[in-house]
Design an enzyme around this catalytic site. Structure first.
Site, PDB file in Angstrom:
ATOM      1  N   ALA A  16       0.839  -1.204   0.000  1.00 29.63           N
ATOM      2  CA  ALA A  16       0.000   0.000   0.000  1.00 29.63           C
ATOM      3  C   ALA A  16       0.874   1.254   0.000  1.00 29.63           C
ATOM      4  O   ALA A  16       0.603   2.216  -0.717  1.00 29.63           O
ATOM      5  CB  ALA A  16      -0.938  -0.006   1.205  1.00 29.63           C
ATOM      6  N   ASP A  17       1.920   1.249   0.796  1.00 28.69           N
ATOM      7  CA  ASP A  17       2.838   2.389   0.838  1.00 28.69           C
ATOM      8  C   ASP A  17       3.515   2.609  -0.516  1.00 28.69           C
ATOM      9  O   ASP A  17       3.498   3.708  -1.065  1.00 28.69           O
ATOM     10  CB  ASP A  17       3.915   2.161   1.907  1.00 28.69           C
ATOM     11  CG  ASP A  17       3.560   2.808   3.236  1.00 28.69           C
ATOM     12  OD1 ASP A  17       2.939   3.880   3.229  1.00 28.69           O
ATOM     13  OD2 ASP A  17       3.909   2.242   4.281  1.00 28.69           O
ATOM     14  N   ILE A  18       4.149   1.568  -1.027  1.00 24.88           N
ATOM     15  CA  ILE A  18       4.887   1.702  -2.275  1.00 24.88           C
ATOM     16  C   ILE A  18       3.935   1.942  -3.436  1.00 24.88           C
ATOM     17  O   ILE A  18       4.204   2.749  -4.335  1.00 24.88           O
ATOM     18  CB  ILE A  18       5.764   0.466  -2.526  1.00 24.88           C
ATOM     19  CG1 ILE A  18       6.816   0.317  -1.428  1.00 24.88           C
ATOM     20  CG2 ILE A  18       6.431   0.551  -3.896  1.00 24.88           C
ATOM     21  CD1 ILE A  18       7.794   1.469  -1.345  1.00 24.88           C
ATOM     22  N   ALA A  29       2.995   5.499  -3.398  1.00 27.78           N
ATOM     23  CA  ALA A  29       4.100   6.318  -3.900  1.00 27.78           C
ATOM     24  C   ALA A  29       4.115   6.343  -5.423  1.00 27.78           C
ATOM     25  O   ALA A  29       4.298   7.397  -6.043  1.00 27.78           O
ATOM     26  CB  ALA A  29       5.425   5.783  -3.366  1.00 27.78           C
TER      27      ALA A  29
END
Length: 405
Positions: free
Chosen positions: A176-178, A181
């Site tokens: 989810a983070d990457i 991004a």
């Protein structure tokens, strides 16, 4: 990539980005821009800076974590207290010269600090302002703190991760983070191109939750097409079988016979005509419906030899297969080294430190490591001088609390 190509200007040279973000999604997105030539100024709180500087539970020679070093190369750091009037005035001067600003405070914080899009776009109408949050700037969950784990859980990813009847499991990497991004980078560059044409920037609202949901193509397609909720499949795939990890004599490897031709080739390679004659395995849909029996039958053959034997044999006949590697094995593999997925950078405190290499290879304008990950506030005086703020004025700002107490 030729040596002459690297002499061309990087594609984002001349683009100024203000990285007012911490931890992962925002800093990673800004690093991608920096790798391609953008002048990324990391605006950090004076007390401790980006939270990731002190993360990971182990220390190197200095105070910055290896995680921070892997997400902040090619940036300059300025320490600013945005809660102070003097600190905000410096940010406003930076904004006047910036193309993109990225922030990931909880929704509402930037407005309270008088650094929201409405305020900053009045200073610079062409500014592209990117907000990254857990759940977006609107909706009933908007005010919740957002981290990768929560986004994976609440987007459905954890419901399909792990083995059937096993406990909840998240993806091993922060998807989810990457993912956020990457989507944020796509949005901000698109908005930047638009601003170059129109002179008007725009507001970009990126969230971990939305990004995680955007990865659900196969899973939600199954639900929308059949009404059945997708379930945990371990290493298997809901669109094709066999396509998963298989147990051999000495461990597991992965393989995939994803269409009828490959299935027939697999049966011939294993010398298993009985599988071709088995009505349960006649088509892809039947193999999916009878996946457990299929795997059990195949593993009786795979148990006769080790992983390397089967990988070599399957690849020789055009069936995708591969080993299950650890991270050290993947990075140090002959292919990983050839692709330069581990690079080393010079750091003023750590000396030579490893970094993850560039995931996309640019033939004409390859990415470059121009700067080490910055020390907290390392470039404050330098950036202020570029704004026309001389040494006496810098001392006045310091006395007024612009750089913290």
């Amino acid at each position: 990539m030729s040596d002459t190509s690297s002499s061309r200007p990087l594609p984002l040279a001349g683009v100024r980005v203000l990285d007012v973000s911490q931890v992962m999604a925002g800093p990673y997105a800004c690093m991608l821009l920096a790798d391609l030539g953008a002048d990324v100024i990391k605006v950090e709180p004076p007390q401790g800076g980006d939270q990731t500087r002190g993360a990971m539970g182990f220390k190197l020679k200095g105070t910055d974590s290896m995680g921070f070093l892997n997400m902040n190369r090619n940036k300059r750091s300025i320490a600013l207290d945005l809660k102070s009037d003097s600190g905000r005035e410096v940010l406003y001067k930076l904004v006047a010269q910036a193309d993109i600003l990225v922030e990931n405070y909880r929704p509402g914080v930037m407005k309270r600090l008088r650094t929201d899009y409405e305020t900053l776009s009045a200073i610079n109408p062409r500014l592209v302002y990117v907000s990254i949050s857990g759940f977006g700037q609107t909706g009933p969950w908007a005010g919740r703190p957002g981290f990768d784990l929560m986004a994976q859980a609440m987007s459905g990813i954890m419901s399909v991760t792990g083995h059937p009847d096993g406990p909840p499991a998240k993806a091993g990497v922060p998807v989810a983070d990457i993912g956020c991004a990457l989507f944020a980078t796509y949005g901000m560059l698109s908005a930047y191109i638009g601003a170059k044409a129109t002179g008007r920037g725009q507001y970009v609202d990126a969230s971990l939750f939305d990004s995680a949901l955007a990865f659900s193509i196969w899973d939600i397609s199954e639900y929308w097409g059949t009404g059945r909720e997708p379930e945990q499949l371990g290493t298997a795939n809901r669109m094709s079988a066999p396509y998963q990890a298989m147990k051999a004599a000495d461990g597991h490897f992965v393989m995939g016979a994803t269409n009828q031709k490959l299935w027939q080739t697999l049966c011939a390679t294993l010398e298993r005509p009985d599988l071709l004659d088995d009505a349960r395995f006649a088509t892809v849909s039947l193999r999916l419906a009878n996946r457990h029996a299929l795997v059990e039958s195949l593993e009786r053959s795979f148990a006769q030899q080790g992983c390397e034997h089967w990988i070599d044999r399957l690849l020789a006949v055009g069936i995708p297969a591969g080993p299950i590697l650890s991270y050290p094995e993947a990075f140090e593999s002959e292919h990983g080294r050839h692709r330069r997925m581990r690079i080393e950078i010079d750091h003023p405190v750590e000396g030579k430190v490893p970094n993850i290499g560039f995931a996309v290879k640019m033939g004409g304008t390859p990415q470059q490591v121009r700067r080490a990950p910055p020390l907290l506030g390392q470039h404050t005086a330098e950036v202020l001088a570029e704004l026309g703020i001389d040494a006496p004025a810098q001392r006045e700002l310091a006395a007024a609390g612009a750089f913290g107490s």
